[in-house]
Scaffold this motif. Structure first.
Motif, short mmCIF file in Angstrom:
data_model
loop_
_atom_site.label_atom_id
_atom_site.label_comp_id
_atom_site.label_asym_id
_atom_site.label_seq_id
_atom_site.Cartn_x
_atom_site.Cartn_y
_atom_site.Cartn_z
N GLY A 70 0.86 -1.19 0.00
CA GLY A 70 0.00 0.00 0.00
C GLY A 70 0.90 1.24 0.00
N LEU A 71 0.29 2.40 0.22
CA LEU A 71 1.09 3.63 0.20
C LEU A 71 2.16 3.64 1.27
N ALA A 72 1.87 3.06 2.45
CA ALA A 72 2.86 3.05 3.53
C ALA A 72 4.08 2.23 3.10
N GLY A 73 3.84 1.04 2.56
CA GLY A 73 4.94 0.17 2.13
C GLY A 73 5.72 0.78 0.98
N LEU B 169 7.01 -6.86 -0.61
CA LEU B 169 6.17 -8.05 -0.78
C LEU B 169 4.70 -7.67 -0.67
N GLU B 170 3.92 -7.96 -1.69
CA GLU B 170 2.49 -7.61 -1.69
C GLU B 170 1.69 -8.88 -2.02
N SER B 171 0.67 -9.16 -1.21
CA SER B 171 -0.09 -10.40 -1.41
C SER B 171 -0.97 -10.36 -2.68
N GLY C 123 -2.96 -1.09 -2.29
CA GLY C 123 -3.78 -1.45 -1.12
C GLY C 123 -5.18 -0.86 -1.22
N ARG C 124 -5.53 -0.04 -0.22
CA ARG C 124 -6.88 0.55 -0.21
C ARG C 124 -7.04 1.67 -1.24
N ALA C 125 -5.95 2.10 -1.84
CA ALA C 125 -6.03 3.09 -2.92
C ALA C 125 -5.67 2.38 -4.22
N GLN D 202 -12.75 7.08 -5.69
CA GLN D 202 -11.98 8.28 -6.02
C GLN D 202 -11.13 8.69 -4.82
N HIS D 203 -9.85 8.89 -5.01
CA HIS D 203 -8.97 9.37 -3.95
C HIS D 203 -8.52 10.79 -4.29
N VAL D 204 -8.58 11.68 -3.30
CA VAL D 204 -8.11 13.05 -3.52
C VAL D 204 -7.17 13.43 -2.38
N ASN D 205 -6.34 14.45 -2.61
CA ASN D 205 -5.51 14.96 -1.51
C ASN D 205 -5.52 16.47 -1.54
N GLY E 83 2.32 -13.13 -0.78
CA GLY E 83 1.74 -12.99 0.55
C GLY E 83 2.65 -13.60 1.60
N VAL E 84 2.78 -12.93 2.74
CA VAL E 84 3.62 -13.43 3.83
C VAL E 84 2.73 -14.16 4.82
N SER E 85 3.16 -15.34 5.28
CA SER E 85 2.33 -16.06 6.25
C SER E 85 2.83 -15.87 7.68
N GLY F 288 1.82 2.11 8.33
CA GLY F 288 0.41 1.99 7.97
C GLY F 288 -0.33 3.19 8.51
N ASP F 289 -1.47 3.52 7.88
CA ASP F 289 -2.21 4.71 8.30
C ASP F 289 -2.78 4.57 9.70
N TRP F 290 -2.70 3.37 10.28
CA TRP F 290 -3.21 3.12 11.64
C TRP F 290 -2.15 3.37 12.71
N THR G 118 -5.22 8.55 6.23
CA THR G 118 -5.37 9.08 4.87
C THR G 118 -4.14 8.66 4.09
N MET G 119 -4.09 9.03 2.82
CA MET G 119 -2.89 8.74 2.04
C MET G 119 -1.68 9.46 2.65
N GLU G 120 -1.91 10.70 3.13
CA GLU G 120 -0.82 11.44 3.77
C GLU G 120 -0.35 10.69 5.03
C1 LIG Z 1 -12.93 3.81 -0.30
C2 LIG Z 1 -11.77 4.59 0.23
C3 LIG Z 1 -11.65 5.94 -0.09
C4 LIG Z 1 -10.59 6.68 0.42
N1 LIG Z 1 -10.42 7.99 0.03
C5 LIG Z 1 -9.32 8.65 0.43
C6 LIG Z 1 -9.06 9.95 -0.07
O1 LIG Z 1 -9.78 10.50 -0.90
N2 LIG Z 1 -7.94 10.59 0.37
C7 LIG Z 1 -7.08 10.02 1.27
O2 LIG Z 1 -6.08 10.66 1.63
N3 LIG Z 1 -7.30 8.77 1.74
C8 LIG Z 1 -8.39 8.09 1.34
N4 LIG Z 1 -8.59 6.81 1.79
C9 LIG Z 1 -7.66 6.24 2.78
C10 LIG Z 1 -6.40 5.72 2.10
O3 LIG Z 1 -6.72 4.91 1.00
C11 LIG Z 1 -5.63 4.88 3.11
O4 LIG Z 1 -5.43 5.64 4.29
C12 LIG Z 1 -4.26 4.43 2.60
O5 LIG Z 1 -4.33 3.97 1.28
C13 LIG Z 1 -3.74 3.33 3.52
O6 LIG Z 1 -2.49 2.86 3.06
P1 LIG Z 1 -1.68 1.77 3.88
O7 LIG Z 1 -0.47 1.46 3.10
O8 LIG Z 1 -1.52 2.23 5.29
O9 LIG Z 1 -2.62 0.49 3.99
P2 LIG Z 1 -3.24 -0.47 2.81
O10 LIG Z 1 -3.59 0.39 1.65
O11 LIG Z 1 -4.32 -1.21 3.49
O12 LIG Z 1 -2.03 -1.40 2.41
C14 LIG Z 1 -1.72 -2.59 3.07
C15 LIG Z 1 -1.23 -3.59 2.02
O13 LIG Z 1 -0.76 -4.78 2.68
C16 LIG Z 1 -1.11 -5.89 1.88
N5 LIG Z 1 -1.07 -7.08 2.71
C17 LIG Z 1 -1.91 -7.46 3.71
N6 LIG Z 1 -1.52 -8.62 4.26
C18 LIG Z 1 -0.39 -9.00 3.60
C19 LIG Z 1 0.48 -10.12 3.72
N7 LIG Z 1 0.27 -11.07 4.63
N8 LIG Z 1 1.54 -10.20 2.86
C20 LIG Z 1 1.78 -9.23 1.95
N9 LIG Z 1 0.97 -8.16 1.80
C21 LIG Z 1 -0.10 -8.04 2.62
C22 LIG Z 1 -2.51 -5.53 1.39
O14 LIG Z 1 -2.88 -6.30 0.26
C23 LIG Z 1 -2.34 -4.04 1.08
O15 LIG Z 1 -1.92 -3.83 -0.25
C24 LIG Z 1 -9.65 6.06 1.29
C25 LIG Z 1 -9.79 4.71 1.61
C26 LIG Z 1 -10.81 3.99 1.06
C27 LIG Z 1 -10.90 2.51 1.38
#
Ligand SMILES: Cc1cc2nc3c(=O)[nH]c(=O)nc-3n(C[C@H](O)[C@H](O)[C@H](O)COP(=O)(O)OP(=O)(O)OC[C@H]3O[C@@H](n4cnc5c(N)ncnc54)[C@H](O)[C@@H]3O)c2cc1C
Length: 485
Positions: free
Chosen positions: A10-13, A30-32, A38-40, A56-59, A253-255, A433-435, A443-445
């Motif tokens: 995802g964006l964090a990785g 590594l992406e599963s 990810g969520r974007a 739609q994702h915006v910033n 995917g990582v187990s 991660g965004d958490w 958010t993406m930021e």
């Molecule tokens: C519908 C929706 C609309 C949104 N709109 C906006 C917006 O307009 N603007 C904005 O700023 N933010 C928006 N967001 C939030 C934003 O998308 C997220 O905050 C951000 O993308 C999270 O990125 P992340 O990398 O933290 O997590 P994720 O995107 O969840 O990435 C985690 C990745 O880990 C992978 N993964 C999981 N388990 C494993 C494993 N065992 N092995 C390998 N890979 C694994 C997953 O497949 C995933 O690709 C939106 C989110 C959603 C769902």
């Protein structure tokens, strides 16, 4: 050369990989799933056979780390900065002159009971730059505007930057009118934080208004991708990362994380292969973390706490029409079920037709739970038709609703205390991660910041401390003087 494994594309990785690959490290991402983002990200719509974004994702301009990531990876040219934000609200003042003269004209851009408001910066310095736009909002009375100004001034003050009060209580205490609550506070905060006002902490609401609208004249500037998310991340960012030497592996995917003497030695992939590592960044969603850790680590309170994090849903309604239905690239709808509408331009539709494709975003969409897709689509189409005369008579070729139930972390005070920093309980494993605790909402930021913070943590472990996190936009002198920011 140290081996760094990043789990999660995802964006964090991706941000962690972009930061670390420049330091002479061997980085593997590594992406599963078959795609990055990810969520974007995008998926193939079975009806149309086309690849569409999950939503739609915006910033905004205040997302300095996301913008830095786009600049570094070379995808900024696929983000369009809008000259204004367009709000559509009911017209308190009655029909414009045009409608008085031509009440039944289909050439009119809006039905007479609606009005377009453009939010854009005047030449005044921040925090006054948006004042003329706010003053023109026809769906607020002058009393509403006065109360809103007082509310914003109270919210901006730095003494409440740590307040865990719930926003709906704070708004009542600060005597905000029903109009300002429903048509300004709710419109802005539900879109920005994807939560309802009774599930947002005041400090997070403050951050949105200060960073986006008050501190700097560029904070509000809206950017919209001009290419599908899949093109941005799975194609362009992945190509850039590979070009820099990162080993990008989709469908990996990582187990579990493998351990020896309290240190991680590598990971086991779902196909049983083992990859060795000196450092690991765990950039998966919070609810997937525990399953990858050894039992004794997963049992620690910090990891157990991740299970209690509460998430908010976002729904997107995808609509394919046989003709254009609105004359704008985007619009924020006030007092409607549909919160944002985006014109995604022409796209393929079922039966080989070419259609005008729109995405409608509904954040914090709990009220849609249990409703039929066709019901939701009908209500949304009715709203659009009610607003734009050109939508009347348009044929809906296809429609679908996509709901991400765990779209964004709820900005609840109890969630904040459960967000860990980038150091995990295992010495050579970092969290991203965004958490995680980035000081930003999910958010993406927030995700990119978490990736940069995890990269800083890894660089520190490797004895090459480096700063990757980018500074916020500067606060204008007048905002400091007037608002005490
Ligand atoms: C519908 C929706 C609309 C949104 N709109 C906006 C917006 O307009 N603007 C904005 O700023 N933010 C928006 N967001 C939030 C934003 O998308 C997220 O905050 C951000 O993308 C999270 O990125 P992340 O990398 O933290 O997590 P994720 O995107 O969840 O990435 C985690 C990745 O880990 C992978 N993964 C999981 N388990 C494993 C494993 N065992 N092995 C390998 N890979 C694994 C997953 O497949 C995933 O690709 C939106 C989110 C959603 C769902």
């Amino acid at each position: 050369m140290p081996d760094i494994l990043i789990i999660g594309g995802g964006l964090a990785g991706m941000a962690a990989a972009a930061a670390l690959v420049s330091g002479g490290n061997r980085v593997t991402l590594l992406e599963s799933r078959p795609r990055l983002g990810g969520r974007a990200s995008s998926f193939v719509d079975q009806t149309t056979g086309t690849t569409i974004d999950n939503c739609q994702h915006v910033n905004l301009g205040c997302c300095t780390n996301f913008r830095h990531f786009c600049d570094v990876t070379g995808i900024s040219d696929s983000l369009r900065t809008e000259p204004s934000m367009t709000f559509i609200g009911t017209n308190r003042r009655g029909p414009d002159l045009y409608f008085r003269l031509f009440p039944n004209s289909i050439l009119a851009p809006l039905q007479p009971s609606f009005r377009t408001h453009l939010l854009c910066a005047s030449p005044l310095p921040a925090p006054l730059h948006l004042l003329p736009s706010f003053a023109r909002l026809s769906y607020l009375t002058w009393y509403d505007k006065w109360r809103l100004a007082w509310g914003l001034k109270a919210l901006a003050h730095r003494k409440i930057a740590g307040s865990n009060e719930i926003m709906s209580d704070w708004l009542r205490r600060h005597r905000q009118t029903p109009n300002t609550i429903q048509r300004v506070w709710q419109v802005v905060l539900v879109s920005a934080l994807s939560e309802s006002l009774d599930r947002i902490a005041v400090k997070d609401a403050r951050k949105v208004f200060v960073d986006a609208f008050l501190a700097n004249r560029h904070g509000w500037e809206l950017q919209i991708p001009t290419a599908p998310l899949d093109t941005l991340y799975t194609q362009r960012v992945a190509t850039w990362l590979r070009g820099q030497g990162t080993d990008v592996r989709p469908l990996a995917g990582v187990s579990r994380i493998c351990m020896e003497n309290d240190r991680a030695t590598g990971v086991e992939l779902r196909d049983g292969r083992i990859l060795l590592a000196d450092e690991i960044i765990l950039a998966v969603p919070s609810f997937s973390v525990a399953a990858l850790l050894p039992e004794h680590v997963a049992a620690l309170p910090v990891i157990q706490g991740l299970k209690e994090l509460e998430w908010a849903p976002i729904s997107s309604v995808h609509l394919w029409f046989d003709r254009p239905i609105m004359p704008l690239p985007h619009a924020t709808l006030v007092d409607r079920l549909s919160q944002w509408v985006f014109d995604r331009e022409v796209a393929d539709a079922p039966g080989g037709e070419v259609a005008n494709y729109y995405q409608v975003v509904i954040s914090a969409s709990r009220e849609l739970e249990g409703r039929e897709q066709s019901d939701i689509i009908r209500d949304v189409v009715n709203e659009l038709t009610e607003i734009w005369p050109m939508a009347q008579g348009a044929r809906l070729i296809n429609g679908r609703v996509v709901t991400e139930h765990k779209a964004c972390l709820s900005m609840l005070p109890q969630n904040e205390s459960l967000r860990p920093g980038s150091q995990s309980p295992i010495a050579n494993v970092s969290f991203a991660g965004d958490w995680t605790a980035t000081g930003w909402p999910s958010t993406m930021e927030g995700a990119v910041r978490s990736g940069y913070l995890a990269a800083e943590n890894v660089a520190q472990h490797l004895g090459q401390p480096k700063r990757f996190v980018q500074p916020d936009l500067p606060v204008s002198w007048l905002a400091r003087v007037l608002l005490g920011i």
